[in-house]
Design a protein around this motif. Structure first.
Motif, mmCIF file in Angstrom:
data_model
loop_
_atom_site.group_PDB
_atom_site.id
_atom_site.type_symbol
_atom_site.label_atom_id
_atom_site.label_comp_id
_atom_site.label_asym_id
_atom_site.label_seq_id
_atom_site.Cartn_x
_atom_site.Cartn_y
_atom_site.Cartn_z
ATOM 1 N N ASP A 81 20.908 -3.410 -14.255
ATOM 2 C CA ASP A 81 20.970 -2.038 -14.773
ATOM 3 C C ASP A 81 21.667 -1.086 -13.814
ATOM 4 O OD1 ASP A 81 19.018 -1.944 -12.830
ATOM 5 O OD2 ASP A 81 17.457 -1.080 -14.110
ATOM 6 N N GLU A 82 22.450 -1.636 -12.897
ATOM 7 C CA GLU A 82 23.221 -0.832 -11.947
ATOM 8 C C GLU A 82 24.711 -1.038 -12.165
ATOM 9 O OE1 GLU A 82 20.020 -0.892 -8.234
ATOM 10 O OE2 GLU A 82 21.669 -2.317 -8.270
ATOM 11 N N ARG A 83 25.496 -0.050 -11.741
ATOM 12 C CA ARG A 83 26.952 -0.132 -11.840
ATOM 13 C C ARG A 83 27.557 0.294 -10.502
ATOM 14 N NH1 ARG A 83 24.678 -1.970 -15.455
ATOM 15 N NH2 ARG A 83 24.739 -1.387 -17.661
ATOM 16 N N VAL A 84 28.655 -0.361 -10.119
ATOM 17 C CA VAL A 84 29.378 -0.021 -8.899
ATOM 18 C C VAL A 84 30.611 0.777 -9.292
ATOM 19 C CG1 VAL A 84 30.622 -0.931 -6.907
ATOM 20 C CG2 VAL A 84 28.524 -2.044 -7.681
ATOM 21 N N SER A 85 30.703 1.991 -8.793
ATOM 22 C CA SER A 85 31.833 2.868 -9.126
ATOM 23 C C SER A 85 33.100 2.402 -8.415
ATOM 24 C CB SER A 85 31.525 4.308 -8.713
ATOM 25 O OG SER A 85 31.439 4.399 -7.298
ATOM 26 N N PRO A 164 27.435 6.129 -3.841
ATOM 27 C CA PRO A 164 26.206 5.526 -4.359
ATOM 28 C C PRO A 164 26.431 4.466 -5.431
ATOM 29 C CG PRO A 164 26.611 7.574 -5.490
ATOM 30 C CD PRO A 164 27.725 7.426 -4.477
ATOM 31 N N ILE A 165 25.406 3.650 -5.628
ATOM 32 C CA ILE A 165 25.300 2.808 -6.810
ATOM 33 C C ILE A 165 24.761 3.685 -7.940
ATOM 34 C CG2 ILE A 165 23.855 1.002 -7.862
ATOM 35 C CD1 ILE A 165 24.116 -0.620 -5.356
ATOM 36 N N ILE A 166 25.259 3.471 -9.145
ATOM 37 C CA ILE A 166 24.778 4.214 -10.303
ATOM 38 C C ILE A 166 23.732 3.363 -11.016
ATOM 39 C CG2 ILE A 166 25.402 5.480 -12.382
ATOM 40 C CD1 ILE A 166 26.695 6.481 -9.756
#
Length: 253
Positions: A81-85, A164-166
């Motif tokens: 449930d995380e995304r890397v920008s 940050p990680i989103i």
């Protein structure tokens, strides 16, 4: 070479976007806890190396399994449930390749802050505002410890990344409460096995103190209704851990 490790359990709604956000990594590894949906199918379609590995109520064991399968010099851990920008991916790539600063070779790992987006808004205050996670480290620098709310025990110098990680957690209250019930059972069992003491007053006072700390002193009230709901549920999280630990200890006396 950078490897990314992703733990999954019934994450068909998240896994594709997660893997796409780390497509710049040299290797993607998915460690799946016997999902009953299409998580594994979607992961394989995006060329992730996928392993079926039962969690057995031990998140560190799951992460260490993924660590043992990774071939990269640097390992990045990301949850489904995380995304890397793009900005974070560029920053991590620079570290791994030591393009901009040769002094980076002195570091064994890096903390990454995390921005939580819940119920259509970013939480800027409260408990989530202080979160920093050790998620990037060299391959053989350490192991994960703790059955839940686990920590990566990395030896050597640690730095902190700027971007940050989103995070998109608990998109419904039903999911939030279900996950809290699951995590608190594991944590209470872990504390019981360590013979941690528990008093009736801590079951009441600690959750209350946590609410005041997060909602008042960490200014969770500035996140309006979302901040209030989040502070209440996280206090309930603390209550469940202590309540379940108290029940375990008293049922075995």
């Amino acid at each position: 070479m950078i490897s990314v490790v992703i733990l999954t359990k019934n994450e068909e709604a998240n896994i594709s976007d997660c893997i796409k956000s780390v497509s710049w990594c040299d290797e993607a590894i998915v460690v799946d806890d016997c999902s009953e949906d299409r998580t594994v199918e979607f992961a394989k379609k995006l060329n992730a190396k996928t392993y079926i590995h039962p969690l057995s109520n031990d998140f560190s064991s799951q992460r260490n399994f993924g660590l043992s399968r990774a071939k990269g010099d640097w390992i990045l851990f990301v949850d489904a449930d995380e995304r890397v920008s793009d900005a974070l991916s560029f920053e991590i790539s620079n570290i791994a390749n030591q393009i901009t600063d040769q002094s980076l070779s002195r570091y064994s790992g890096f903390y990454i802050t995390r921005n939580d987006l819940m119920w259509g808004r970013k939480l800027r205050f409260g408990e989530t505002s202080a979160v920093k996670l050790l998620r990037l480290a060299k391959k053989n620098s350490g192991k994960w410890e703790g059955k839940v709310h686990e920590n990566w025990k990395v030896k050597g110098r640690l730095g902190k990344l700027k971007n940050p990680i989103i995070h998109f957690p608990h998109q419904t209250l039903k999911d939030f409460l279900s996950e809290i019930n699951f995590y608190t059972s594991i944590r209470a069992s872990e504390l019981y096995s360590k013979k941690t003491s528990i008093h009736w007053w801590s079951v009441i006072l600690y959750p209350l103190g946590k609410f005041v700390h997060n909602y008042v002193f960490r200014k969770g009230f500035l996140d309006r209704t979302a901040g209030l709901v989040f502070a209440i549920i996280m206090s309930f999280h603390s209550f469940l851990i202590r309540g379940k630990l108290w029940v375990l200890k008293n049922s075995h006396e």
